[in-house]
Write an enzyme that holds these catalytic residues in place. Structure first.
Site, PDB file in Angstrom:
ATOM      1  N   LYS A 100       0.857  -1.149   0.001  1.00 32.64           N
ATOM      2  CA  LYS A 100       0.053  -0.144  -0.029  1.00 32.64           C
ATOM      3  C   LYS A 100       0.853   1.447  -0.092  1.00 32.64           C
ATOM      4  O   LYS A 100       0.478   2.189  -0.311  1.00 32.64           O
ATOM      5  CB  LYS A 100      -0.881   0.067   1.187  1.00 32.64           C
ATOM      6  CG  LYS A 100      -0.461  -0.073   2.553  1.00 32.64           C
ATOM      7  CD  LYS A 100      -0.722  -1.286   3.340  1.00 32.64           C
ATOM      8  CE  LYS A 100       0.150  -1.708   4.316  1.00 32.64           C
ATOM      9  NZ  LYS A 100       0.014  -3.025   4.748  1.00 32.64           N
ATOM     10  N   GLU A 124      -5.323  -5.218  -5.606  1.00 34.29           N
ATOM     11  CA  GLU A 124      -6.377  -5.456  -4.759  1.00 34.29           C
ATOM     12  C   GLU A 124      -5.870  -5.816  -3.207  1.00 34.29           C
ATOM     13  O   GLU A 124      -6.435  -5.621  -2.195  1.00 34.29           O
ATOM     14  CB  GLU A 124      -6.991  -6.927  -5.197  1.00 34.29           C
ATOM     15  CG  GLU A 124      -8.252  -7.523  -4.554  1.00 34.29           C
ATOM     16  CD  GLU A 124      -9.223  -6.515  -4.502  1.00 34.29           C
ATOM     17  OE1 GLU A 124      -9.984  -6.108  -5.608  1.00 34.29           O
ATOM     18  OE2 GLU A 124      -9.689  -5.931  -3.296  1.00 34.29           O
ATOM     19  N   VAL A 127      -5.436  -3.222  -0.043  1.00 39.49           N
ATOM     20  CA  VAL A 127      -6.393  -2.558   0.970  1.00 39.49           C
ATOM     21  C   VAL A 127      -7.344  -3.580   1.336  1.00 39.49           C
ATOM     22  O   VAL A 127      -7.891  -4.563   0.467  1.00 39.49           O
ATOM     23  CB  VAL A 127      -7.207  -1.665   0.224  1.00 39.49           C
ATOM     24  CG1 VAL A 127      -8.372  -1.008   1.270  1.00 39.49           C
ATOM     25  CG2 VAL A 127      -6.451  -0.479  -0.372  1.00 39.49           C
ATOM     26  N   GLY A 129      -6.496  -6.656   2.806  1.00 35.47           N
ATOM     27  CA  GLY A 129      -5.880  -7.974   2.804  1.00 35.47           C
ATOM     28  C   GLY A 129      -6.716  -8.664   1.874  1.00 35.47           C
ATOM     29  O   GLY A 129      -6.798  -8.425   0.728  1.00 35.47           O
ATOM     30  N   GLY A 182       1.714 -11.320  17.634  1.00 33.53           N
ATOM     31  CA  GLY A 182       2.233 -10.926  16.603  1.00 33.53           C
ATOM     32  C   GLY A 182       1.224 -10.336  15.701  1.00 33.53           C
ATOM     33  O   GLY A 182       1.530 -10.174  14.379  1.00 33.53           O
ATOM     34  N   ASP A 196      -0.594   3.644   8.347  1.00 37.82           N
ATOM     35  CA  ASP A 196      -1.346   2.388   7.619  1.00 37.82           C
ATOM     36  C   ASP A 196      -2.684   2.609   6.987  1.00 37.82           C
ATOM     37  O   ASP A 196      -2.881   2.541   5.839  1.00 37.82           O
ATOM     38  CB  ASP A 196      -1.101   1.057   8.269  1.00 37.82           C
ATOM     39  CG  ASP A 196      -1.594  -0.068   7.622  1.00 37.82           C
ATOM     40  OD1 ASP A 196      -1.039  -0.484   6.816  1.00 37.82           O
ATOM     41  OD2 ASP A 196      -2.596  -0.577   7.906  1.00 37.82           O
ATOM     42  N   LYS A 200      -4.283   3.556   3.003  1.00 38.79           N
ATOM     43  CA  LYS A 200      -5.425   2.661   2.372  1.00 38.79           C
ATOM     44  C   LYS A 200      -6.859   3.612   2.096  1.00 38.79           C
ATOM     45  O   LYS A 200      -7.280   3.328   1.058  1.00 38.79           O
ATOM     46  CB  LYS A 200      -5.783   1.703   3.407  1.00 38.79           C
ATOM     47  CG  LYS A 200      -4.760   0.744   3.619  1.00 38.79           C
ATOM     48  CD  LYS A 200      -5.095  -0.546   4.747  1.00 38.79           C
ATOM     49  CE  LYS A 200      -3.951  -1.506   4.890  1.00 38.79           C
ATOM     50  NZ  LYS A 200      -4.026  -2.117   6.015  1.00 38.79           N
TER      51      LYS A 200
END
Lengths: 403, 403
Positions: A100, A124, A127, A129, A182, A196, A200
């Protein structure tokens, strides 16, 4: 046979290689063609991997091989992703990415280069996942008069906020938990500060307006200031707090914002919990539609990458192609954006709040006073907050906008 | 310029004509072409409509006009929709429909006729109203190994069930309310008996398996037997009851079923309320993705119809085309389908339930006994229920499967 090269053999690159191999039959049934992973570019060697013989360390091997039809860039970061992408497109290779950052920074340039070479540039996976978002917005929704695109675009922050609500934990404790599982990086800034999500919503804004805004021009607030007291107040109001990316289109104005918002229970996004993502598109005459699913992870992200690949193979490359150009001024100043706000002060009284904000709804709180305002412009809200601080010596503890 | 003819000037036909007119600019920006509504076929005249001059009463005018590129069939019902569709496809015209009945009955034949003529047959609006479902499943998800497609596919029944849960109303009262609001027909059988949902899961099954099952071969149960006591029991279990269409793929077996199911709160479909629809697709490696939105209504359905139209114009017709053939035996007997069940009896005791069903979870109820079984095959569950009835003289009050 379609020969592809994967740039980067990390989580997404590995997932993509496995998907292309494991779901060979499904891909062939869908596209009428087979996909061969000819090269995987990485700095490292992977002697124990079933793909060990495809690993190369020099991008030029890929670039100069005319058999390579499509390059899958899943390295992340702006450089050398930018240079590799431009070179591949100019050589007449399709490029697919999950990155992204590079799309938000240079997507307009890549699309122009792809068009000039008669190939595809697709993203694709950048944004939402694994959720199909970009392709359905372009091919199934964009003929509507779109008034807003909004989404829970970052799984890490949504996991943290979900924990704060379900367990009454503090932001710090929830972040630690997310790091242990994680779900959050050791340096979680890009997630928790909203960067982030900004990248997006930047990409989604470009899709629906045709204009790509520099990410640093997007008003961006993270979730680091959300307190337990705010979570309790939201619960009393029957709401949840979610980090949203919003692109609101009002006539010629386009407001783009990333910030925590309080959502009522009848909002489609209210029930999106944990690391899940969702994107809601509102327009006429469709009303509201939402795309929901896993916002990250090797398998889902690989699914979105391969969706682009099968679309390129099956469509002859020219279908559902987004187009946008960079526009520094496309995002309007949010001072005219109108919304209600939840506000909490220390050192203020209900009477002085009313004298400044007019009619409000007070919320029981550990702060001296907490309340929800009527809808008003950002400018008006900021002025009133400043007035309460300067005239009454009050301290602002929180302000969270309402959807 | 693309000339289209609309067959049927009812709710969806009117909505489609308005959308093509009102969103002219959006459509042109997206496709690079303009759309002209040349004819609207209806038995009636509409002297006061802005489309009065397009109304024709003879389908042959449309069929014989070589300028008509695409026919939009929004009449509903199997006949004459079937005859008109076949004739138009054979004449080399694309056909778009919102008519799930004709797709579920003859979709395979239409797709073959379209392929023979080199045109498109598309039906995005036949499932999920305005929600993009069919196109994203084909173009963005189907390369996964799909293990299940399930959905809340009927807004009327979902509205009724939502009322039963939120207000504690009986099925009869909720149905009356839905009829008063225009959400249910005067004759609501197609909705409440599950027929409408069966047609839609039939179409979704064809998309993911390539095989179209005759609708009457689908195990279909409606919502008419759901009691207030069942709603209360579901609430005690933290669940909701939803009418689901499910296509479950286990190796060579394909179980297709429409029935009320109890859903846990972490299910993506749990929060889908009122007249909204949602379709969830589960597969590897994507995990679970969901498409959510308004399942009916003039505007949303028209949006899906026009999505097909813009895809046909922009893609040169040959992209994301579903393919399937009729297969009488494609749906496996559900006797081997495994799930847990909520069961309520009159005239049975906890001890006798345990002696027949083994370990179960009892639920407080106004019935003599209500419980949730362990997962077991449909065959085993039916046998055990029959045994309790024959050996103990118990009366079965309810059985609802769990997801």
């Amino acid at each position: 046979m379609v020969n592809v090269a994967i740039l980067g053999f990390g989580v997404v690159g590995g997932g993509t290689a496995r998907l292309i191999t494991d779901n060979r039959e499904e891909i062939e049934r869908l596209t009428g063609d087979t996909v061969n992973i000819k090269y995987i570019l990485d700095l490292r060697d992977f002697p124990d991997s079933p793909f060990a013989d495809r690993i190369v360390h020099d991008f030029n091997i890929i670039l100069e091989d005319p058999e390579v039809d499509t390059v899958i860039e899943v390295m992340g970061g702006s450089h050398p992703a930018y240079e590799f992408t431009v070179a591949a497109l100019k050589k007449g290779k399709n490029v697919i990415t999950s990155n992204k950052e590079v799309v938000a920074n240079f997507g307009d340039e890549f699309l122009a280069a792809a068009a000039a070479s008669g190939v595809s540039y697709r993203f694709e996976a950048a944004v939402g996942g694994g959720i199909p978002v970009i392709s359905p917005i372009i091919s199934s929704v964009r003929h509507n008069k779109i008034t807003e695109v909004r989404g829970i675009l970052n799984g890490t922050t949504n996991y943290i906020l979900t924990k704060m609500f379900s367990l009454g934990e503090s932001f710090e404790d929830s972040l630690c938990d997310a790091q242990e599982r994680g779900y959050a990086e050791r340096n979680p800034d890009a997630d928790i500060l909203g960067t982030d999500a900004a990248r997006k919503i930047d990409i989604l804004t470009a899709l629906v307006t045709g204009k790509l805004v520099p990410t640093d021009k997007i008003h961006t607030e993270g979730i680091t200031n959300i307190r337990k007291a705010d979570v309790l107040a939201a619960e009393k109001l029957g709401m949840k707090i979610k980090l949203l990316g919003r692109c609101i289109i009002e006539g010629e104005k386009v407001f783009v914002i990333v910030a925590p918002f309080m959502l009522p229970s009848d909002s489609a996004l209210f029930g999106v919990s944990g690391v899940y993502n969702a994107v809601e598109v509102i327009g006429e005459p469709i009303g509201s539609v939402m795309f929901y699913g896993p916002g990250a992870g090797a398998g889902p992200t690989a699914s979105a990458v391969v969706a682009d690949l099968t679309e390129i193979i099956a469509s002859g490359r020219n279908y559902a192609v987004p187009t946008f150009t960079k526009d520094e001024g496309a995002a309007s100043d949010i001072s005219e954006l109108v919304c209600a706000s939840y506000i909490a002060f220390d050192g203020a009284c209900e009477a002085c709040v009313k004298s400044v904000f007019g009619e409000v709804t007070f919320v029981e709180s550990e702060d001296s006073v907490a309340f929800v305002t009527a809808p008003m412009s950002e400018k008006a809200a900021c002025e009133k907050i400043a007035r309460l601080i300067s005239e009454r010596g009050a301290t602002l503890k929180s302000r969270i906008r309402l959807v």
